[in-house]
Design a protein around this motif. Sequence first.
Motif, PDB file in Angstrom:
ATOM      1  N   LEU A  96       0.808  -1.219   0.000  1.00 19.94           N
ATOM      2  CA  LEU A  96       0.000   0.000   0.000  1.00 19.94           C
ATOM      3  C   LEU A  96       0.842   1.271   0.000  1.00 19.94           C
ATOM      4  CD1 LEU A  96      -2.746  -1.027   2.598  1.00 19.94           C
ATOM      5  CD2 LEU A  96      -2.838  -1.199   0.110  1.00 19.94           C
ATOM      6  N   ARG A 153       2.813   2.632  -2.266  1.00 15.79           N
ATOM      7  CA  ARG A 153       2.791   3.453  -3.480  1.00 15.79           C
ATOM      8  C   ARG A 153       1.665   4.478  -3.436  1.00 15.79           C
ATOM      9  NH1 ARG A 153       2.954   0.543  -9.241  1.00 15.79           N
ATOM     10  NH2 ARG A 153       5.001  -0.024  -8.373  1.00 15.79           N
ATOM     11  N   GLY A 154       0.539   4.091  -2.848  1.00 17.35           N
ATOM     12  CA  GLY A 154      -0.612   4.995  -2.801  1.00 17.35           C
ATOM     13  C   GLY A 154      -0.415   6.195  -1.897  1.00 17.35           C
TER      14      GLY A 154
END
Length: 363
Positions: free
Chosen positions: A67, A69-70
């Motif tokens: 998660l 990258r988000g």
Amino acid sequence: MPSPHELPRQMVPSSEPAADEVVVRVEASPLNPSDLGLLLGPADMSTSRASGTADAPVITAQVPEKLLRGVAARLDDSMPVGNEGAGVVVRAGSSPAAQALVGKTVAMLGGAMYSQFRTINVQQCLVLPEGTKPAEGASCFVNPLTALGMVETMRLEGHTALVHTAAASNLGQMLNRICLKDGVELVNIVRKPEQEALLRGIGAKHVCNSSAPTFMEDLTRALIASGATLAFDAIGGGRLASQILTCMEAAAVSKMKEYSRYGSTTHKQVYLYGMLDRAPTELVRTYGMAWGVGGWLLTPFLQRVGPAAAQKLRERVVAELKTTFASHYTKVISLADALRPEMIAAYAKFGTGEKYLIDPSRR
């Protein structure tokens, strides 16, 4: 490797007000889902641990690697939390508009409300009626303007009725009161019998339980009766948006005179405005060709309608603050309480109808 997500309580000096600014002693700020999205992010709170001191506590939790990258843009960036709040103006800049607010109780929209004092432009303040407590005006903006924005979007886009999910929430109850007052048909979707009973108890006409085995049939009947072709979905993940479109198409087809292999020509729209379910949104295309799924947020809506229309909506909120737009809170907590692991577990569970209020003036 997972990355740590930190929630510290820090001492930051409040800035002196510029000419058109005031300093507000914040006494109430709600924990909205949009606030929790920034406060907790994608962190796995089951990994949380407490450190620091009583005056400067710190909560640390791990963000799963998949998660990261988000949230790459916010890594190593300290971000204040709290979209809206209310309190008393204790200092003001030199302009007449700012000076006129000294001693007034105001509601505010502008972020960083989880603080004891907030320096903010007078244009971001809404003077509350005499005798209104900060807690009564703390939720003046996000939920009321979102609910009003849904009804206005319906009108702007040529629809005549609405569907709303997670409908027993504070916002959902508010939307029901607006629709009842304005004569707008509203189809409510909940997931528990007690939520269904709650909404019927405040006058809701169409309530469908997504956990019931007859949900699709119940929803289709409600859509035929109401004519709703626009939905606002707070869930986001899973198949609920697709199920709504399927039932909207079934309702539209039931009124068609002739068969068409392309389905009905009635446009059906679902706007995702929340992420209570963070799973992917699944679309099973059984609803013809006239449909759409998109995102909806309050700020772009207000920009779309312009300052004059937005001001009229704010004026309605103030006029009906203790009736249509009244908010109810499960618990009032301090800033220190907000960083207790057991309290985070309570307010982070997204319980329908449960809403926590932070009072930064509390010790």
